[in-house]
Design a protein around this motif. Structure first.
Motif, short mmCIF file in Angstrom:
data_model
loop_
_atom_site.label_atom_id
_atom_site.label_comp_id
_atom_site.label_asym_id
_atom_site.label_seq_id
_atom_site.Cartn_x
_atom_site.Cartn_y
_atom_site.Cartn_z
N UNK A 29 -13.35 12.31 22.82
CA UNK A 29 -13.89 11.41 21.81
C UNK A 29 -13.64 9.97 22.19
N UNK A 30 -14.36 9.08 21.59
CA UNK A 30 -14.27 7.66 21.92
C UNK A 30 -12.93 7.07 21.49
N UNK A 31 -12.30 6.34 22.40
CA UNK A 31 -11.05 5.64 22.10
C UNK A 31 -11.34 4.16 21.92
N UNK A 32 -10.47 3.46 21.19
CA UNK A 32 -10.70 2.05 20.89
C UNK A 32 -9.43 1.24 21.16
N UNK A 33 -9.11 0.99 22.44
CA UNK A 33 -7.94 0.16 22.73
C UNK A 33 -8.15 -1.28 22.32
N UNK A 34 -7.04 -1.95 21.96
CA UNK A 34 -7.09 -3.33 21.49
C UNK A 34 -6.16 -4.19 22.34
N UNK A 35 -6.54 -5.46 22.51
CA UNK A 35 -5.80 -6.39 23.36
C UNK A 35 -5.76 -7.76 22.69
N UNK A 36 -4.86 -8.58 23.18
CA UNK A 36 -4.90 -10.01 22.93
C UNK A 36 -4.98 -10.72 24.27
N UNK A 37 -5.80 -11.77 24.35
CA UNK A 37 -5.96 -12.53 25.58
C UNK A 37 -5.68 -14.01 25.30
N UNK A 38 -5.04 -14.65 26.27
CA UNK A 38 -4.82 -16.09 26.22
C UNK A 38 -5.32 -16.66 27.53
N UNK A 39 -6.42 -17.39 27.48
CA UNK A 39 -7.04 -17.91 28.69
C UNK A 39 -6.31 -19.16 29.18
N UNK A 95 -2.50 -11.30 29.12
CA UNK A 95 -2.97 -10.15 28.36
C UNK A 95 -1.80 -9.44 27.69
N UNK A 96 -1.99 -9.08 26.45
CA UNK A 96 -1.02 -8.23 25.74
C UNK A 96 -1.76 -6.99 25.24
N UNK A 97 -1.26 -5.81 25.60
CA UNK A 97 -1.86 -4.56 25.16
C UNK A 97 -1.28 -4.20 23.79
N UNK A 98 -2.15 -4.05 22.81
CA UNK A 98 -1.72 -3.68 21.47
C UNK A 98 -1.69 -2.16 21.29
#
Length: 293
Positions: free
Chosen positions: A131-141, A155-158
């Motif tokens: 089934x489809x997974x939905x990973x989330x991240x935060x990015x700071x350019x 990058x921070x993996x949530x």
């Protein structure tokens, strides 16, 4: 505030903790997937950036990963990928560093006079078999002047458990982590101070035409076109000097002999030093000079 040690003040807190992943851009994402399978990687299921026209295959490692990135719908937002492919072509395009608290990272960078915005949230889908997974991240350019020669972000993996799955980490070629990244710049010595501001002066070594940065176990190496050949003998295949930017990477494997067998089985051309790396030319890895170490 921590008390000063007998040998001086405590080390300054840094905005990044190491390298999270490297981006490899490609004109044909499915062809790139097949290429890296020949190199002995087992890609995770395809991912798609929500609301964007880009998709990826991630090659997950015990530490960090490689991201194959391509365009699947050019009518949608492409985040500059079309321009990168048009100007630089396929190959390494950027580095993602890792940070535990991106709000804190942003404040530390601003304290060092690095102009950054606020962290941004990003989601993507993974087309997993269950089934489809939905990973989330935060990015700071990061602005270009903060990491000269190397487009980069933090990058921070949530939801790390969704992407570091055991069956995706076990790579047939024995790859375990990204050990190094080589970047071509016009003036290597000029990058020493900006990277010292991020990683600390003790992490930076500046000798002749090579600046080396210890990025939490992964070594960033900045050199000019002449120094590139000393680091990566497969660079002699270039008919003209390589464009400035990231051009080569080192991947640590569990057993080089076993990796060599996987490359041979895949019909991959490579050079083998007696006691050194396995050198894969850029023509065999979508524009990336790849060393297995």
């Amino acid at each position: 505030m921590s008390p000063a040690s007998p040998n001086g003040p405590p080390p300054r807190e840094r905005p990044v903790q190491g390298l999270d992943h490297l981006l490899i851009v490609t004109h044909d994402l499915e062809a790139a997937r097949k290429t890296y399978q020949r190199l002995g990687f087992r890609p995770a299921p395809r991912g798609r950036h929500i609301g964007w026209g880009t998709a990826n295959y991630c090659l997950m490692l015990e530490q960090g990963y490689l991201e194959l990135l391509g365009i699947v719908d050019d009518s949608q937002f492409l985040n500059g990928l079309d321009g990168t492919l048009a100007t630089r072509g396929e190959g390494l395009s950027a580095a993602a560093f890792t940070g535990a608290d991106l709000e804190r990272s942003a404040r530390l960078l601003r304290d060092s006079n690095v102009d950054v915005g606020a962290p941004q949230d990003l989601k993507r889908t993974i087309e997993a078999s269950g089934g489809e997974l939905l990973p989330r991240f935060q990015l700071l350019h990061l602005p270009r002047e903060a990491t000269p020669g190397l487009p980069a972000f933090i990058c921070k993996h949530l939801t790390p458990d969704l992407v570091w799955q055991r069956s995706w980490i076990d790579q047939p070629n024995g790859a375990r982590r990204i050990a190094g990244l080589t970047v071509v710049v016009d003036d290597p010595g000029a990058v020493a101070v900006p990277y010292a501001d991020i990683f600390g002066f003790r992490s930076v070594t500046n000798t002749d035409n090579l600046v080396s940065v210890d990025c939490g176990g992964c070594r960033l190496r900045f050199t000019d076109a002449d120094g590139l050949l000393a680091l990566h003998p497969q660079a002699r295949a270039f008919t003209s000097p390589p464009r400035p930017g990231p051009v080569a990477m080192q991947v640590e494997v569990a057993d080089k002999a076993a990796t060599a067998s996987v490359l041979q089985a895949g019909g991959v051309a490579f050079e083998r030093d007696r006691d050194g790396p396995l050198h894969v030319p850029a023509s065999e890895a979508n524009g990336v000079m790849l060393d297995f170490v």
